[in-house]
Design an enzyme around this catalytic site. Structure first.
Site, PDB file in Angstrom:
ATOM      1  N   HIS A 247      -4.633  16.889   8.843  1.00 30.19           N
ATOM      2  CA  HIS A 247      -4.274  18.304   8.990  1.00 30.19           C
ATOM      3  C   HIS A 247      -4.379  18.826  10.418  1.00 30.19           C
ATOM      4  O   HIS A 247      -3.797  19.858  10.733  1.00 30.19           O
ATOM      5  CB  HIS A 247      -5.164  19.167   8.087  1.00 30.19           C
ATOM      6  CG  HIS A 247      -4.958  18.918   6.630  1.00 30.19           C
ATOM      7  ND1 HIS A 247      -3.950  19.497   5.896  1.00 30.19           N
ATOM      8  CD2 HIS A 247      -5.635  18.131   5.751  1.00 30.19           C
ATOM      9  CE1 HIS A 247      -4.013  19.094   4.637  1.00 30.19           C
ATOM     10  NE2 HIS A 247      -5.027  18.257   4.523  1.00 30.19           N
TER      11      HIS A 247
ATOM     12  N   ALA B 177     -10.615  23.505  -1.452  1.00 30.10           N
ATOM     13  CA  ALA B 177     -10.451  24.489  -0.374  1.00 30.10           C
ATOM     14  C   ALA B 177      -9.001  24.928  -0.204  1.00 30.10           C
ATOM     15  O   ALA B 177      -8.691  25.680   0.724  1.00 30.10           O
ATOM     16  CB  ALA B 177     -10.976  23.895   0.941  1.00 30.10           C
ATOM     17  N   GLN B 178      -8.114  24.464  -1.089  1.00 26.22           N
ATOM     18  CA  GLN B 178      -6.718  24.913  -1.007  1.00 26.22           C
ATOM     19  C   GLN B 178      -6.652  26.407  -1.353  1.00 26.22           C
ATOM     20  O   GLN B 178      -7.237  26.830  -2.351  1.00 26.22           O
ATOM     21  CB  GLN B 178      -5.849  24.123  -1.978  1.00 26.22           C
ATOM     22  CG  GLN B 178      -5.754  22.633  -1.681  1.00 26.22           C
ATOM     23  CD  GLN B 178      -4.771  22.314  -0.579  1.00 26.22           C
ATOM     24  OE1 GLN B 178      -3.857  23.085  -0.297  1.00 26.22           O
ATOM     25  NE2 GLN B 178      -4.966  21.162   0.046  1.00 26.22           N
TER      26      GLN B 178
ATOM     27  N   HIS C 220      -5.316  16.897  -6.229  1.00 26.76           N
ATOM     28  CA  HIS C 220      -5.851  18.166  -6.730  1.00 26.76           C
ATOM     29  C   HIS C 220      -5.383  18.369  -8.169  1.00 26.76           C
ATOM     30  O   HIS C 220      -4.782  19.387  -8.520  1.00 26.76           O
ATOM     31  CB  HIS C 220      -5.434  19.321  -5.827  1.00 26.76           C
ATOM     32  CG  HIS C 220      -6.049  19.251  -4.467  1.00 26.76           C
ATOM     33  ND1 HIS C 220      -7.331  19.685  -4.202  1.00 26.76           N
ATOM     34  CD2 HIS C 220      -5.567  18.769  -3.294  1.00 26.76           C
ATOM     35  CE1 HIS C 220      -7.611  19.482  -2.924  1.00 26.76           C
ATOM     36  NE2 HIS C 220      -6.567  18.914  -2.353  1.00 26.76           N
TER      37      HIS C 220
ATOM     38  N   ASP D  88      -7.903  12.844   6.484  1.00 27.96           N
ATOM     39  CA  ASP D  88      -7.837  14.180   5.876  1.00 27.96           C
ATOM     40  C   ASP D  88      -8.509  15.199   6.796  1.00 27.96           C
ATOM     41  O   ASP D  88      -9.083  16.195   6.341  1.00 27.96           O
ATOM     42  CB  ASP D  88      -8.500  14.194   4.496  1.00 27.96           C
ATOM     43  CG  ASP D  88      -8.225  15.480   3.716  1.00 27.96           C
ATOM     44  OD1 ASP D  88      -7.242  16.168   4.042  1.00 27.96           O
ATOM     45  OD2 ASP D  88      -9.006  15.816   2.806  1.00 27.96           O
TER      46      ASP D  88
ATOM     47  N   HIS E 217      -2.555  11.106   6.163  1.00 25.01           N
ATOM     48  CA  HIS E 217      -3.078  12.369   5.624  1.00 25.01           C
ATOM     49  C   HIS E 217      -3.998  12.984   6.667  1.00 25.01           C
ATOM     50  O   HIS E 217      -5.184  12.662   6.742  1.00 25.01           O
ATOM     51  CB  HIS E 217      -3.825  12.114   4.313  1.00 25.01           C
ATOM     52  CG  HIS E 217      -4.247  13.355   3.595  1.00 25.01           C
ATOM     53  ND1 HIS E 217      -4.569  13.372   2.255  1.00 25.01           N
ATOM     54  CD2 HIS E 217      -4.423  14.636   4.022  1.00 25.01           C
ATOM     55  CE1 HIS E 217      -4.903  14.595   1.895  1.00 25.01           C
ATOM     56  NE2 HIS E 217      -4.839  15.384   2.970  1.00 25.01           N
TER      57      HIS E 217
ATOM     58  N   HIS F 182     -17.764  11.861   2.481  1.00 25.15           N
ATOM     59  CA  HIS F 182     -16.975  12.167   1.290  1.00 25.15           C
ATOM     60  C   HIS F 182     -17.207  11.105   0.224  1.00 25.15           C
ATOM     61  O   HIS F 182     -17.360  11.422  -0.967  1.00 25.15           O
ATOM     62  CB  HIS F 182     -15.480  12.208   1.647  1.00 25.15           C
ATOM     63  CG  HIS F 182     -15.019  13.503   2.210  1.00 25.15           C
ATOM     64  ND1 HIS F 182     -15.186  13.843   3.527  1.00 25.15           N
ATOM     65  CD2 HIS F 182     -14.385  14.560   1.621  1.00 25.15           C
ATOM     66  CE1 HIS F 182     -14.684  15.047   3.742  1.00 25.15           C
ATOM     67  NE2 HIS F 182     -14.199  15.504   2.599  1.00 25.15           N
TER      68      HIS F 182
ATOM     69  N   ARG G 205     -14.384  10.402 -25.662  1.00 24.99           N
ATOM     70  CA  ARG G 205     -14.305  10.332 -24.204  1.00 24.99           C
ATOM     71  C   ARG G 205     -12.837  10.288 -23.764  1.00 24.99           C
ATOM     72  O   ARG G 205     -12.056   9.478 -24.267  1.00 24.99           O
ATOM     73  CB  ARG G 205     -15.066   9.118 -23.681  1.00 24.99           C
ATOM     74  CG  ARG G 205     -16.583   9.276 -23.815  1.00 24.99           C
ATOM     75  CD  ARG G 205     -17.341   8.065 -23.304  1.00 24.99           C
ATOM     76  NE  ARG G 205     -18.778   8.315 -23.322  1.00 24.99           N
ATOM     77  CZ  ARG G 205     -19.556   8.162 -24.396  1.00 24.99           C
ATOM     78  NH1 ARG G 205     -19.020   7.743 -25.541  1.00 24.99           N
ATOM     79  NH2 ARG G 205     -20.847   8.409 -24.333  1.00 24.99           N
TER      80      ARG G 205
END
Length: 404
Positions: free
Chosen positions: A73, A152-153, A207, A290, A71, A267, A243
């Site tokens: 970019h 942030a997509q 996501h 990432d 993963h 992160h 829950r």
């Protein structure tokens, strides 16, 4: 016959560190370990048989399998989505010098035209071997994501997985597509999973705002991973007092689900990394960067995504931030940093941190018979580094690459 003998090294195997051994590489493939006490006799025997063996003294440092990043970019100022072969080469080489000898260039939610241009550029880049990591296939991150967990997509390109659409993507990407991150709660996301399963594509939940019952159904349909665990996914909520578990809790409960973690120490802080290690089978954990174009670059303004349609971000203190600093906008980590954090801050033995960055991702991609470990018959993708995981040499297929 081209042969290399790596000597004076602490050799990181899948389950231990081997001292007092040398490693023989023949024609780019790992052949076997040679006891250090037998090296002199071995060299004499090889010379007598007319074989020339090049000896590489590792100076007492570690000899590790190369890292695999499933993963990523971009890096080095380039993004894989910039649309040209040169951009892919630049980004891949930026990570190579940090120990990534195998990489899955990862997309961002985008237009079909931009995605298909990337497919073309990727195929061109695959023809280049000099000073390059192995390009192990494409990881599609999007466009089938929850708007509530998009992060942030780019929201303009978020869509539902209609068969006509994903069939076109499969047709254009072909066998180069090896991994796809999607939100299973979207309409027809289970049908997407069924087709991906038939094609041998690894489906990952990413996501996503899914609840536990949806994740359970997703697992039945072949979803087998969680994309950047804890980032861009639902957690426990209360509905009418009850829950309801989210994707995060499901990741702990389903043994079928592997998790990828951005182990940059930011992160996921060290304490959270320790929790994951305590609660999740270590063989189900894969380290990923990432990272975006800001990896291996100085702090300052940058872009997440392509030059044409990227999102503005600011790199500061080892992380990419949204311009208003309201949240993270991506990673600038490299794989050596991930291994360093897992060993120094999360408390893993070094061999196991390396395993999460090499053997585990190779196994998840089903290429562990060729890559990801120091075992007989595997590609001689090797790193030499010190106690702080500072890399001094990188080999891909037994060939040393330039990392300066």
């Amino acid at each position: 016959m081209e042969q290399l003998l790596f000597t004076n090294a602490r050799i990181i195997l899948p389950d231990a560190i081997a001292d007092g051994q040398a490693l023989l590489v023949t024609e780019g493939l790992i052949q076997r370990l040679v006891p250090a006490s037998q090296v002199t006799a071995f060299m004499a025997e090889a010379a007598g048989a007319g074989n020339r063996i090049q000896t590489i003294d590792c100076g007492g440092q570690y000899l590790s399998p190369g890292f695999i990043d499933t993963h990523c970019h971009g890096g080095g100022g380039a993004d894989f989505m910039d649309g040209t072969k040169e951009d892919i080469l630049t980004a891949a080489r930026a990570h190579l010098k940090h120990g990534t000898t195998g990489i899955c260039p990862t997309t961002l939610t985008c237009s079909d035209d931009e995605l298909f241009a990337f497919f073309d550029a990727y195929r061109q880049a695959k023809t280049v071997e000099e000073d390059m990591p192995h390009l192990l296939g494409i990881h599609l991150e999007g466009p089938y994501f929850s708007a509530a967990q998009a992060g942030a997509q780019p929201p303009a390109y978020l869509v539902h997985p209609e068969k006509e659409h994903y069939s076109k993507i499969f047709a254009q990407g072909g066998r180069d597509i090896v991994k796809w991150s999607a939100a299973p709660e979207l309409p027809d996301a289970m049908e997407l999973a069924d087709e991906a399963w038939e094609r041998g594509v690894l489906l990952s939940i990413g996501h996503s705002d899914a609840t536990f019952p949806v994740v359970r159904e997703a697992v039945r349909h072949g979803y087998r991973m969680l994309t950047h665990f804890y980032s861009g996914m639902s957690t426990i909520t209360r509905k009418k007092g009850m829950r309801v578990l989210g994707v995060i809790e499901s990741g702990y409960l389903f043994d079928e689900l592997d998790v990828e973690i951005i182990a940059d120490g930011i992160h996921l802080p060290p304490e959270l990394l320790q929790l994951i290690l305590r609660c999740k089978d270590h063989d189900k954990i894969c380290l990923v960067t990432d990272s975006m174009r800001g990896a291996d670059m100085p702090d300052g303004p940058s872009l997440l995504g392509s030059l044409a349609n990227g999102v503005s971000v600011i790199i500061q203190n080892g992380i990419a931030n949204m311009p208003d600093f309201s949240g993270f906008a991506g990673s600038v980590a490299t794989t050596d940093r991930l291994v360093r954090v897992m060993a120094a801050k999360a408390g893993l033995p070094l061999w196991e941190a390396v395993r999460m960055a090499s053997y585990n991702p190779a196994r998840f991609l089903k290429v562990d018979d060729r890559y990801g470990s120091i075992q007989e018959g595997r590609s001689a993708d090797l790193l030499v580094f010190d106690e702080d995981v500072k890399i001094s040499s990188v080999y891909v297929g037994g060939v040393e690459v330039r990392i300066a």
